[in-house]
Design a protein around this motif. Sequence first.
Motif, PDB file in Angstrom:
ATOM      1  N   UNK A 121      27.122  29.171   3.960  1.00  0.00           N
ATOM      2  CA  UNK A 121      26.365  27.897   3.757  1.00  0.00           C
ATOM      3  C   UNK A 121      24.793  28.209   3.676  1.00  0.00           C
ATOM      4  N   UNK A 122      24.012  27.611   2.980  1.00  0.00           N
ATOM      5  CA  UNK A 122      22.515  27.830   2.929  1.00  0.00           C
ATOM      6  C   UNK A 122      21.459  26.571   3.430  1.00  0.00           C
ATOM      7  N   UNK A 123      20.919  26.868   4.221  1.00  0.00           N
ATOM      8  CA  UNK A 123      20.039  25.859   4.944  1.00  0.00           C
ATOM      9  C   UNK A 123      18.658  26.076   4.256  1.00  0.00           C
TER      10      UNK A 123
ATOM     11  N   UNK B  41      13.718  20.627  11.524  1.00  0.00           N
ATOM     12  CA  UNK B  41      14.503  21.785  12.390  1.00  0.00           C
ATOM     13  C   UNK B  41      15.520  21.086  13.089  1.00  0.00           C
ATOM     14  N   UNK B  42      15.493  19.672  13.582  1.00  0.00           N
ATOM     15  CA  UNK B  42      16.627  19.496  14.327  1.00  0.00           C
ATOM     16  C   UNK B  42      17.613  19.017  13.106  1.00  0.00           C
ATOM     17  N   UNK B  43      17.408  18.449  11.909  1.00  0.00           N
ATOM     18  CA  UNK B  43      18.459  18.563  11.141  1.00  0.00           C
ATOM     19  C   UNK B  43      19.394  19.656  10.846  1.00  0.00           C
ATOM     20  N   UNK B  44      18.400  20.582  10.389  1.00  0.00           N
ATOM     21  CA  UNK B  44      19.102  22.003  10.476  1.00  0.00           C
ATOM     22  C   UNK B  44      20.063  22.603  11.736  1.00  0.00           C
ATOM     23  N   UNK B  45      19.523  22.219  12.671  1.00  0.00           N
ATOM     24  CA  UNK B  45      20.308  22.685  14.023  1.00  0.00           C
ATOM     25  C   UNK B  45      21.493  21.966  14.111  1.00  0.00           C
ATOM     26  N   UNK B  46      21.589  20.482  13.725  1.00  0.00           N
ATOM     27  CA  UNK B  46      22.786  19.871  13.922  1.00  0.00           C
ATOM     28  C   UNK B  46      23.829  20.572  12.759  1.00  0.00           C
ATOM     29  N   UNK B  47      23.468  20.642  11.586  1.00  0.00           N
ATOM     30  CA  UNK B  47      24.168  21.619  10.511  1.00  0.00           C
ATOM     31  C   UNK B  47      24.889  22.718  10.940  1.00  0.00           C
ATOM     32  N   UNK B  48      23.721  23.674  11.636  1.00  0.00           N
ATOM     33  CA  UNK B  48      24.459  24.800  12.391  1.00  0.00           C
ATOM     34  C   UNK B  48      25.373  24.886  13.283  1.00  0.00           C
ATOM     35  N   UNK B  49      25.328  23.643  14.312  1.00  0.00           N
ATOM     36  CA  UNK B  49      26.250  23.633  15.259  1.00  0.00           C
ATOM     37  C   UNK B  49      27.486  23.352  14.440  1.00  0.00           C
ATOM     38  N   UNK B  50      27.457  22.231  13.560  1.00  0.00           N
ATOM     39  CA  UNK B  50      28.695  21.837  12.813  1.00  0.00           C
ATOM     40  C   UNK B  50      29.300  23.093  12.108  1.00  0.00           C
TER      41      UNK B  50
ATOM     42  N   UNK C  41       9.664  28.336  11.712  1.00  0.00           N
ATOM     43  CA  UNK C  41      10.957  28.231  11.183  1.00  0.00           C
ATOM     44  C   UNK C  41      11.871  29.410  11.456  1.00  0.00           C
ATOM     45  N   UNK C  42      11.146  30.614  11.108  1.00  0.00           N
ATOM     46  CA  UNK C  42      12.125  31.807  11.201  1.00  0.00           C
ATOM     47  C   UNK C  42      12.256  32.123  12.878  1.00  0.00           C
ATOM     48  N   UNK C  43      11.592  31.704  13.705  1.00  0.00           N
ATOM     49  CA  UNK C  43      11.820  31.898  15.066  1.00  0.00           C
ATOM     50  C   UNK C  43      12.727  31.015  15.696  1.00  0.00           C
ATOM     51  N   UNK C  44      12.923  29.792  14.917  1.00  0.00           N
ATOM     52  CA  UNK C  44      14.033  28.819  15.292  1.00  0.00           C
ATOM     53  C   UNK C  44      15.284  29.229  14.806  1.00  0.00           C
ATOM     54  N   UNK C  45      15.310  29.728  13.389  1.00  0.00           N
ATOM     55  CA  UNK C  45      16.316  30.255  12.879  1.00  0.00           C
ATOM     56  C   UNK C  45      17.301  31.225  13.771  1.00  0.00           C
ATOM     57  N   UNK C  46      16.227  32.404  13.949  1.00  0.00           N
ATOM     58  CA  UNK C  46      16.802  33.544  14.800  1.00  0.00           C
ATOM     59  C   UNK C  46      17.475  33.010  16.148  1.00  0.00           C
ATOM     60  N   UNK C  47      16.732  32.009  16.657  1.00  0.00           N
ATOM     61  CA  UNK C  47      17.234  31.336  18.106  1.00  0.00           C
ATOM     62  C   UNK C  47      18.573  30.803  17.855  1.00  0.00           C
ATOM     63  N   UNK C  48      18.517  30.095  16.879  1.00  0.00           N
ATOM     64  CA  UNK C  48      19.783  29.469  16.387  1.00  0.00           C
ATOM     65  C   UNK C  48      21.012  30.494  16.176  1.00  0.00           C
ATOM     66  N   UNK C  49      20.974  31.695  15.468  1.00  0.00           N
ATOM     67  CA  UNK C  49      21.562  32.550  15.246  1.00  0.00           C
ATOM     68  C   UNK C  49      22.161  32.688  13.922  1.00  0.00           C
TER      69      UNK C  49
END
Length: 470
Positions: free
Chosen positions: A34-36, A43-52, A178-186
């Motif tokens: 999946x591509x974000x 960032x909050x929207x993408x975090x929800x999708x990542x978790x899902x 965004x990169x720092x956020x994405x790397x933190x998400x994993x």
Amino acid sequence: MRRHRHAKIIATVGPASSSPEMLHALFLAGVDTFRLNFSHGTQADHAKVHAAIRALEHEIGRPIGILQDLQGPKIRVGTVAGGRLDVVPGEVIRFVLDGDEGDKGAIPLHHPEIFAAVAPGQELLIDDGRVRVKVVGLTQDSIDAEVVIGGVISNRKGVNLPGTLLDLSPLTAKDRADLAFGLELGVDWVALSFVQKPADLIEARALIGDGAGIMTKVEKPQALERIDDIIRLSDAVMVARGDLGVEIPHEDVPGRQKELIRACRLAVKPVVVATQMLDSMVSAPTPTRAEASDVATAIYDGADAVMLSAESATGRFPVETVSMMARIICRTEEHKLYRSLISASEPGEEETPPHAIATATAGLADAVGAAAIVAYTLSGTTAARVARKRPAVPILALTPDLGTSRRLCLLWGAHSVRADEVSSYEEMVTNAVAHAVEEEFAKPHDLVVVAAGIPFAVAGNTNNIRLAQV
């Protein structure tokens, strides 16, 4: 859950596909990664999708890749009087570095790097080339340009400068956040937009390290001039035909696509073909015949993956689009000419022992009619080397690293499974056979070919082949 095809599918998540139920349906329809798209959404929207997606991964027991696509330094005009300016061929307009709402004599273009790099005679393409102007004069803070192709210039439209190398980092302040956020998400992959030169990859690697694979989006002519170095410094490549098709002639795009796929196969780097693959399915339940042929062409060329953008992000038929793409891939790979075309497009050999072992692995599996190739891989390199040969036999990639198993969801022909580390040769063979049966690749009396590096747990050390019977 096994895909009965080699090429993979990437789908962009957006308003039409962000719910857990839709993500589940898209995975079942055939999505592998999946591509974000961080050009849109918070960032909050993408975090929800990542978790899902991670919850879905846990539910189905299969790795799923997540690609973070950074916006990059998109160049845009500012705001103009009345929201639009109508320009006609032959008239001269002026772009200015400073200013807010402008007119034809002062169109805001708040990008000093353009004023530093552009020269008389060069062209600026506005709104994906719908308006084309040629520079006829410039100062430190203004550019006079003659309109070549007229049209409408409206607020915040994009500007492309084909042939002009800009002193511009591929990572803006927004991208870095965004990169720092994405790397933190994993996230598993980070896609870099508007890469121009190898140094852009070095800059990104310093920030990303081993936290994610780096996927270079090839969409600038300047990148094509240094493409071998850029591929070498990347972990994967995306043929981003949208912006690339704006900056180079449309008729050159198909040939460049084939060149890039071939170069990536030679370098053992996954390659993705993207942009407008099934674009009419944004609003229609079926694609055009030309779109179906476009997807098939990428598969015949040997691409690792094909990608959906607006079709799955904002379209009316996201599940139907993924299903259609999966069917096109399957039917193409079943076609009687597929194997001969794939073999004919095979790049030259890399003269190294690991590549020779991988080549021998694929050849042996085809020769004995093996049910599967089992590749033990820590970093993914062993599986990628085998996949480079595009064998007819499926590849079962076993890795103890969860991140590697997710990144392998992008690799041609690879069915990735997270497996425990092995410590002995016999344990390697026993586990390989057991996983081949468990994942429904092999049954009693079938042959499997096992490729690995010994000693174990050493990345990139492919040096051993074993033929085993279930």
